[in-house]
Design an enzyme around this catalytic site. Sequence first.
Site, short mmCIF file in Angstrom:
data_model
loop_
_atom_site.label_atom_id
_atom_site.label_comp_id
_atom_site.label_asym_id
_atom_site.label_seq_id
_atom_site.Cartn_x
_atom_site.Cartn_y
_atom_site.Cartn_z
N ASP A 10 76.92 -46.38 -11.39
CA ASP A 10 77.44 -45.15 -11.99
C ASP A 10 76.41 -44.70 -13.05
O ASP A 10 75.53 -45.47 -13.44
CB ASP A 10 78.79 -45.46 -12.63
CG ASP A 10 79.30 -44.31 -13.47
OD1 ASP A 10 79.32 -43.17 -12.98
OD2 ASP A 10 79.68 -44.57 -14.65
N ASP A 12 77.15 -41.82 -16.01
CA ASP A 12 77.72 -41.50 -17.33
C ASP A 12 78.51 -42.67 -17.89
O ASP A 12 79.46 -43.15 -17.27
CB ASP A 12 78.63 -40.27 -17.23
CG ASP A 12 77.82 -39.02 -16.91
OD1 ASP A 12 76.83 -38.77 -17.61
OD2 ASP A 12 78.20 -38.30 -15.96
C1 XBP Z 1 81.37 -38.62 -15.18
C2 XBP Z 1 82.02 -37.34 -15.25
C3 XBP Z 1 81.21 -36.16 -15.29
C4 XBP Z 1 80.59 -35.73 -16.60
C5 XBP Z 1 80.22 -34.28 -16.50
O1 XBP Z 1 82.17 -39.53 -14.43
O2 XBP Z 1 83.21 -37.23 -15.19
O3 XBP Z 1 82.08 -35.14 -14.92
O4 XBP Z 1 81.51 -35.89 -17.66
O5 XBP Z 1 79.33 -34.04 -15.48
P1 XBP Z 1 81.54 -40.83 -13.76
P2 XBP Z 1 79.24 -32.57 -14.79
O6 XBP Z 1 80.75 -41.54 -14.83
O7 XBP Z 1 82.75 -41.64 -13.37
O8 XBP Z 1 80.71 -40.43 -12.57
O9 XBP Z 1 79.57 -31.55 -15.83
O10 XBP Z 1 77.83 -32.47 -14.27
O11 XBP Z 1 80.26 -32.55 -13.67
MG MG Z 2 81.05 -43.40 -15.79
#
Ligand code: XBP
Ligand code: MG
Length: 257
Positions: A10, A12
């Site tokens: 993953d 973020d």
């Molecule tokens: C990450 C997210 C993303 C970011 C925003 O989730 O939920 O939506 O917050 O990104 P994960 P965008 O780590 O579970 O993948 O604005 O580009 O959608």
């Molecule tokens: Mg995440």
Amino acid sequence: MSELKALLFDVDGTLAETEEVHREAFNHLFAEYGLDWVWDRDLYRELLAVTGGKERIRHYIERYHPEFRPPKDLDSFIAELHAAKTRKYGEIIASGRVPLRPGVRRLLEEARAEGLRLGITTTTSPDNVRVLLETSLSPESLDWFEVIAAGAVVPNKKPAPDIYLYALEQMELEPGACLAIEDSYNGVRSALGAGIPVLVTASAYTEGEDFNGAALVVDQLGEPGQPFRVLSGEAGGAQWVTPALLREVHARSLAGQ
Ligand code: XBP
Ligand code: MG
């Protein structure tokens, strides 16, 4: 039993604490559009239950500003706002302000040295992944990953399993040959839904979440001299996450222990 062949990361919260940058970029654009919407940390933690920036904005409007009338149709308005937010996010990340989390670079390098295959499985937009890897890992690090499975390449974002199923298909791998590394319960559900065992490194926004089903939960990947804390599961006395520990966790998980 399948041996561990690939790690699926993953982005973020897992590679770096990027959610604070997403939050900053959302707030910046709301102000630029003359909207009095402010996402503070507590609100953002709640909004993170909805994955995907566009989906999150739509949910926020429906829940907190149902009276809001966009200047154009809502889909186009959200798409425009979100595209501007992605540009802003890219600028902040490109400034080099956001380091990788402890142990991320080391583990990626060790995994590569041992021939483990690597993939990215994320909800965020592909541009965001590129700028983070190129800035915070290394300019050529995009090539370290066989697939960058990101954003709207699949119809349903996490917690749906789609993004993991897509990565498995692209890499021609069985779920039992992989281990996912995630920071959120939405990510855990997504990986488990695709049949992939998961190790969790809890992050600023997800610590305290219930990571039910994860094979091991630690507070960070850790480094020599900077040990992780085990939040649940068994790390067999290890102090930082290595490919050897990942193989153990993976084998135990497949054996149902
Ligand atoms: C990450 C997210 C993303 C970011 C925003 O989730 O939920 O939506 O917050 O990104 P994960 P965008 O780590 O579970 O993948 O604005 O580009 O959608
Ligand atoms: Mg995440």
